[in-house]
Design a protein around this motif. Structure first.
Motif, PDB file in Angstrom:
ATOM      1  N   LYS A 149       0.855  -1.182   0.000  1.00 31.89           N
ATOM      2  CA  LYS A 149       0.000   0.000   0.000  1.00 31.89           C
ATOM      3  C   LYS A 149       0.893   1.234   0.000  1.00 31.89           C
ATOM      4  O   LYS A 149       1.933   1.249   0.660  1.00 31.89           O
ATOM      5  CB  LYS A 149      -0.906  -0.002   1.239  1.00 31.89           C
ATOM      6  CG  LYS A 149      -1.835   1.196   1.340  1.00 31.89           C
ATOM      7  CD  LYS A 149      -2.635   1.158   2.629  1.00 31.89           C
ATOM      8  CE  LYS A 149      -3.514   2.401   2.766  1.00 31.89           C
ATOM      9  NZ  LYS A 149      -4.242   2.446   4.048  1.00 31.89           N
ATOM     10  N   PHE A 150       0.484   2.261  -0.735  1.00 27.34           N
ATOM     11  CA  PHE A 150       1.265   3.482  -0.710  1.00 27.34           C
ATOM     12  C   PHE A 150       1.065   4.221   0.602  1.00 27.34           C
ATOM     13  O   PHE A 150      -0.064   4.413   1.070  1.00 27.34           O
ATOM     14  CB  PHE A 150       0.870   4.411  -1.863  1.00 27.34           C
ATOM     15  CG  PHE A 150       1.481   5.777  -1.726  1.00 27.34           C
ATOM     16  CD1 PHE A 150       2.809   5.986  -2.035  1.00 27.34           C
ATOM     17  CD2 PHE A 150       0.744   6.852  -1.217  1.00 27.34           C
ATOM     18  CE1 PHE A 150       3.402   7.240  -1.866  1.00 27.34           C
ATOM     19  CE2 PHE A 150       1.314   8.103  -1.052  1.00 27.34           C
ATOM     20  CZ  PHE A 150       2.646   8.303  -1.380  1.00 27.34           C
ATOM     21  N   ASN A 151       2.168   4.634   1.197  1.00 27.32           N
ATOM     22  CA  ASN A 151       2.158   5.515   2.364  1.00 27.32           C
ATOM     23  C   ASN A 151       3.138   6.644   2.105  1.00 27.32           C
ATOM     24  O   ASN A 151       4.294   6.398   1.740  1.00 27.32           O
ATOM     25  CB  ASN A 151       2.576   4.759   3.628  1.00 27.32           C
ATOM     26  CG  ASN A 151       1.544   3.755   4.073  1.00 27.32           C
ATOM     27  OD1 ASN A 151       0.536   4.115   4.676  1.00 27.32           O
ATOM     28  ND2 ASN A 151       1.795   2.488   3.774  1.00 27.32           N
ATOM     29  N   SER A 152       2.696   7.868   2.272  1.00 27.85           N
ATOM     30  CA  SER A 152       3.596   8.995   2.050  1.00 27.85           C
ATOM     31  C   SER A 152       4.640   9.040   3.161  1.00 27.85           C
ATOM     32  O   SER A 152       4.416   8.570   4.279  1.00 27.85           O
ATOM     33  CB  SER A 152       2.817  10.310   2.015  1.00 27.85           C
ATOM     34  OG  SER A 152       2.412  10.684   3.325  1.00 27.85           O
ATOM     35  N   PHE A 153       5.800   9.627   2.848  1.00 27.57           N
ATOM     36  CA  PHE A 153       6.834   9.760   3.867  1.00 27.57           C
ATOM     37  C   PHE A 153       6.410  10.718   4.968  1.00 27.57           C
ATOM     38  O   PHE A 153       6.800  10.553   6.130  1.00 27.57           O
ATOM     39  CB  PHE A 153       8.151  10.196   3.233  1.00 27.57           C
ATOM     40  CG  PHE A 153       8.998   9.029   2.819  1.00 27.57           C
ATOM     41  CD1 PHE A 153       9.846   8.423   3.723  1.00 27.57           C
ATOM     42  CD2 PHE A 153       8.900   8.509   1.537  1.00 27.57           C
ATOM     43  CE1 PHE A 153      10.615   7.322   3.355  1.00 27.57           C
ATOM     44  CE2 PHE A 153       9.664   7.415   1.159  1.00 27.57           C
ATOM     45  CZ  PHE A 153      10.515   6.817   2.070  1.00 27.57           C
ATOM     46  N   LYS A 154       5.606  11.685   4.626  1.00 24.29           N
ATOM     47  CA  LYS A 154       5.103  12.585   5.665  1.00 24.29           C
ATOM     48  C   LYS A 154       4.234  11.808   6.653  1.00 24.29           C
ATOM     49  O   LYS A 154       4.362  11.974   7.875  1.00 24.29           O
ATOM     50  CB  LYS A 154       4.286  13.713   5.029  1.00 24.29           C
ATOM     51  CG  LYS A 154       3.682  14.665   6.054  1.00 24.29           C
ATOM     52  CD  LYS A 154       2.781  15.694   5.394  1.00 24.29           C
ATOM     53  CE  LYS A 154       2.044  16.521   6.431  1.00 24.29           C
ATOM     54  NZ  LYS A 154       1.080  17.447   5.808  1.00 24.29           N
ATOM     55  N   LYS A 155       3.365  10.944   6.143  1.00 29.65           N
ATOM     56  CA  LYS A 155       2.507  10.142   7.024  1.00 29.65           C
ATOM     57  C   LYS A 155       3.350   9.242   7.921  1.00 29.65           C
ATOM     58  O   LYS A 155       3.084   9.125   9.136  1.00 29.65           O
ATOM     59  CB  LYS A 155       1.548   9.300   6.181  1.00 29.65           C
ATOM     60  CG  LYS A 155       0.676   8.373   7.007  1.00 29.65           C
ATOM     61  CD  LYS A 155      -0.245   7.535   6.128  1.00 29.65           C
ATOM     62  CE  LYS A 155      -1.097   6.590   6.963  1.00 29.65           C
ATOM     63  NZ  LYS A 155      -2.017   5.784   6.126  1.00 29.65           N
ATOM     64  N   VAL A 156       4.359   8.611   7.353  1.00 28.89           N
ATOM     65  CA  VAL A 156       5.210   7.715   8.135  1.00 28.89           C
ATOM     66  C   VAL A 156       5.943   8.493   9.228  1.00 28.89           C
ATOM     67  O   VAL A 156       5.997   8.069  10.388  1.00 28.89           O
ATOM     68  CB  VAL A 156       6.214   6.986   7.218  1.00 28.89           C
ATOM     69  CG1 VAL A 156       7.238   6.206   8.035  1.00 28.89           C
ATOM     70  CG2 VAL A 156       5.475   6.046   6.263  1.00 28.89           C
ATOM     71  N   ALA A 157       6.473   9.667   8.881  1.00 24.04           N
ATOM     72  CA  ALA A 157       7.179  10.483   9.873  1.00 24.04           C
ATOM     73  C   ALA A 157       6.240  10.920  10.993  1.00 24.04           C
ATOM     74  O   ALA A 157       6.594  10.855  12.179  1.00 24.04           O
ATOM     75  CB  ALA A 157       7.804  11.693   9.199  1.00 24.04           C
ATOM     76  N   ARG A 158       5.047  11.383  10.621  1.00 23.02           N
ATOM     77  CA  ARG A 158       4.085  11.829  11.639  1.00 23.02           C
ATOM     78  C   ARG A 158       3.637  10.656  12.511  1.00 23.02           C
ATOM     79  O   ARG A 158       3.413  10.809  13.721  1.00 23.02           O
ATOM     80  CB  ARG A 158       2.874  12.486  10.972  1.00 23.02           C
ATOM     81  CG  ARG A 158       3.198  13.745  10.158  1.00 23.02           C
ATOM     82  CD  ARG A 158       3.686  14.890  11.036  1.00 23.02           C
ATOM     83  NE  ARG A 158       3.976  16.073  10.235  1.00 23.02           N
ATOM     84  CZ  ARG A 158       5.174  16.380   9.758  1.00 23.02           C
ATOM     85  NH1 ARG A 158       6.217  15.586  10.010  1.00 23.02           N
ATOM     86  NH2 ARG A 158       5.355  17.479   9.027  1.00 23.02           N
ATOM     87  N   SER A 159       3.499   9.477  11.914  1.00 18.49           N
ATOM     88  CA  SER A 159       3.089   8.299  12.683  1.00 18.49           C
ATOM     89  C   SER A 159       4.149   7.892  13.695  1.00 18.49           C
ATOM     90  O   SER A 159       3.842   7.277  14.722  1.00 18.49           O
ATOM     91  CB  SER A 159       2.796   7.131  11.733  1.00 18.49           C
ATOM     92  OG  SER A 159       1.720   7.436  10.860  1.00 18.49           O
ATOM     93  N   LEU A 160       5.409   8.232  13.390  1.00 23.88           N
ATOM     94  CA  LEU A 160       6.498   7.967  14.347  1.00 23.88           C
ATOM     95  C   LEU A 160       6.593   9.044  15.427  1.00 23.88           C
ATOM     96  O   LEU A 160       7.421   8.942  16.330  1.00 23.88           O
ATOM     97  CB  LEU A 160       7.832   7.879  13.601  1.00 23.88           C
ATOM     98  CG  LEU A 160       8.050   6.633  12.728  1.00 23.88           C
ATOM     99  CD1 LEU A 160       9.302   6.796  11.873  1.00 23.88           C
ATOM    100  CD2 LEU A 160       8.149   5.382  13.589  1.00 23.88           C
TER     101      LEU A 160
END
Length: 494
Positions: free
Chosen positions: A275-286
Motif C-alpha cells: 500500500k502506498f504511504n507517504s513519507f510525511k505520514k510515516v514520519a508523523r506516525s512515528l
C-alpha cells in the motif's frame, strides 16, 4: 572592416554541465523512433510493422488511456466561462462539473485561466490540495506549504536550486535512478551520491547500503544534504514497506538530511500486499513533526489514473523548513511568475475529486477503477511475457508504470555492440526498434550498478506497461519473435 567569423556559440563554449548529463528516455532511441515514423509517413509499408509503439515514456494518453470525464469537463468550463450562462450547458456537462467550475472561476484572477496567478499557485486550489493530502494521510496539511508547479519535474529542479551550493554538496539518489535527478544535480553544480537498490530483493532499499554510501561520501569530503526516494519506484516498480520507510525516516532525522520524496506514482499500486504511504505520514506516525525532520514531497497529474502529462500539473509540499527559507523559495518560484493555470486546476481536481454523495461520484469511480484494473492486468501480462523469454528475468511490477527486465546477452552480442561503439543494451534496443517498431529505454540510461553489467553480461531495458489492451498482445508477439531471432543469431556466433 574585419569581422570575427568564429561562431560565438559552439559545443566547446556552451556550459560544460549541459554536456555531462544525458536523459535516455528522450535520447537516441526516441529520436530514431521519430525518424522511422517520419519515414513510414512518407513511404507507407516501408517497414515490417504498422506503427511505432512508444514504450520509452510514461505517456498514458498517447498510448490510448482515456481522460477522466469530470476533469475534462471542469477544464473546459474554466477555459470557457461563458458556457456557464448557456442553457445547453446543463445538457452537456454534469452538475458536479458545473458547480466545481463556478467555484474555481470565482477564485481565479480576472476570472480567467489566461491570467497570471500567485507564484505559489491559486490559494483556493492549494487549499484543495492540502485538504486532499490531509484526507490521504490523516495528518494536517497547510496551503502555505503547498507549491503548485508545472509537473513534478519543475518542483524537483527548484528543490535542487535551493539545496545545492557547490560541488561539495551531495544528494543521495537510488540506482537505478530516474535520470531527471542526476541531470538536475549536475546542472545545479552538486554531486550525486548513488545508493544501490537490490534487484534480488525485488528492488528493495537496504538501509545498510544507504549508510555505507553516506559514510563514503562524508569521508570523501562531501556534505550530504538530502536523500531522494522514488516510491513507487521508477524504473524499478517496487513499493516500499512501511518498515523500510521508517528506517529511512530515522536515518534522515539522525543525519539531518532532507527527504526528497518522489511520490508521483502513488495511485499506481497493483499488489494486494503493498500500500502506498507517504513519507510525511510515516514520519508523523512515528511522532516526528516539522521541527524534527524536513520533507519535500512531489506529486503530479501526469501518472496514476489522471494521465494528463501534457497539462504539466503538479505540486510539492514542503515541511520542516523555516519561514526565512520558505520566503527564499517563494522568491525563486516567482522568477517564472506562476505555474500554468490548467495544470493547477487539474492538480486540485486530482487531490480533491468527487466524493461519495456527489452526483458524478459513481461515474468518476467507474472510470478510475477501469483504468487502475486495466493497468494492473497489463503489468502482469508484460512481466509474464518478459519472464518467458530466453535469458530474461523480470521482477514483479508492484507499482508505477514500468517493467525493468534483466537480459543476459550472448558474448557475441556484447562484442557486436562494442564494434558499433554503443552499450549492449542500446544495441539490443536499437535492433528491437528496427525490427518491431517498439521503442524502449536502455537500462544503462538509469545508471546501473558500476561494473556489474560488463562483468556478467547482464543488462536491462525499461518498458512502459501503458500499451493499450487491444495492442499489447500483438506487441508481445512482435517482441517474442524478435528476441528469439536475436538470441539465435548471436548464440550461433559465440
Amino acid at each position: 572592416m574585419s569581422y570575427n567569423k568564429t561562431a560565438s556559440i559552439t559545443a566547446e563554449t556552451i556550459n560544460p554541465k549541459v554536456k555531462i548529463f544525458d536523459y535516455e528516455p528522450c535520447g537516441e532511441i526516441a529520436r530514431h523512433a521519430e525518424r522511422l515514423e517520419q519515414e513510414m509517413e512518407k513511404s507507407p509499408g516501408s517497414r515490417p510493422f504498422p506503427e511505432i509503439i512508444y514504450c520509452n515514456l510514461g505517456n498514458p494518453q498517447a498510448l490510448g488511456q482515456r481522460p477522466i470525464t469530470f476533469f475534462r469537463e471542469v477544464i473546459s468550463l474554466c477555459d470557457n466561462p461563458a458556457l456557464l450562462h448557456r442553457d445547453e450547458t446543463r445538457m452537456l456537462f454534469s452538475p458536479c462539473a458545473i458547480n466545481r467550475a463556478r467555484k474555481i472561476i470565482e477564485s481565479m484572477p480576472g476570472r480567467n485561466t489566461g491570467a497570471y496567478t500567485n507564484s505559489q499557485g491559486i490559494r483556493s486550489l492549494r487549499e484543495a490540495v492540502a485538504s486532499g493530502i490531509a484526507a490521504r494521510d490523516g495528518f494536517p496539511s497547510r496551503p502555505e506549504d503547498i507549491f503548485l508547479t508545472d509537473g513534478a519535474s519543475s518542483a524537483i529542479n527548484l528543490s535542487m536550486q535551493i539545496l545545492i551550493r557547490s560541488q561539495e554538496d551531495g544528494i543521495l539518489c537510488p540506482l537505478p535512478e530516474y535520470p531527471l535527478y542526476s541531470a538536475s544535480i549536475i546542472l545545479h553544480g552538486g554531486t550525486m551520491v548513488p545508493y544501490n537498490l537490490s534487484e534480488d530483493g525485488d528492488w528493495g532499499l537496504e538501509i545498510f547500503e544507504v549508510k555505507r554510501c553516506f559514510e563514503e561520501a562524508r569521508i570523501a569530503g562531501l556534505t550530504v544534504r538530502a536523500m531522494v526516494i522514488i516510491n513507487p519506484g521508477n524504473p524499478t516498480g517496487q513499493v516500499l514497506s512501511v518498515t523500510n520507510q521508517e528506517e529511512i525516516v530515522e536515518f534522515c532525522r539522525k543525519e539531518g538530511l532532507v527527504i526528497l520524496a518522489d511520490e508521483v506514482y502513488q495511485d499506481n499500486v497493483y499488489v494486494e500486499d503493498r500500500k502506498f504511504n507517504s513519507f510525511k505520514k510515516v514520519a508523523r506516525s512515528l511522532g516526528y513533526d516539522e521541527n524534527d525532520i524536513s520533507i519535500v514531497s512531489f506529486h503530479s497529474v501526469s501518472m496514476g489514473y489522471s494521465g494528463e502529462c501534457g497539462r504539466r500539473g503538479g505540486y510539492m509540499e514542503i515541511c520542516g523548513f523555516g519561514d526565512d527559507v520558505m520566503g527564499e523559495i517563494r522568491k525563486v518560484a516567482s522568477v517564472t511568475l506562476c505555474p500554468n493555470t490548467n495544470g493547477q486546476i487539474l492538480t486540485s481536481l486530482a487531490m480533491d475529486p468527487p466524493k461519495l454523495g456527489d452526483g458524478c461520484f459513481e461515474a468518476f469511480m467507474a472510470e478510475k477503477e477501469e483504468i487502475s484494473t486495466s493497468l494492473a492486468k497489463r503489468a502482469k501480462t508484460l512481466v509474464n511475457a518478459f519472464s518467458s523469454l530466453e535469458g530474461m528475468t523480470c521482477n514483479k511490477v508492484e507499482g508505477a508504470i514500468y517493467a525493468f527486465p534483466r537480459i543476459h546477452l550472448p558474448a557475441a552480442a556484447i562484442k557486436a555492440a562494442k564494434a558499433e561503439d554503443v552499450s549492449p543494451d542500446t544495441f539490443y534496443a536499437c535492433r528491437l526498434l528496427d525490427a518491431t517498431g517498439i521503442a524502449v529505454v536502455p537500462g544503462s540510461g538509469f545508471h546501473q550498478i558500476s561494473g556489474r553489467n560488463t562483468a556478467t553480461g547482464t543488462w536491462h531495458i525499461r518498458c512502459t506497461i501503458l500499451v493499450a489492451e487491444d495492442k499489447i498482445e500483438a506487441m508481445i508477439a512482435r517482441l517474442k519473435a524478435f528476441h528469439e531471432s536475436f538470441m539465435n543469431e548471436f548464440r550461433d556466433r559465440s
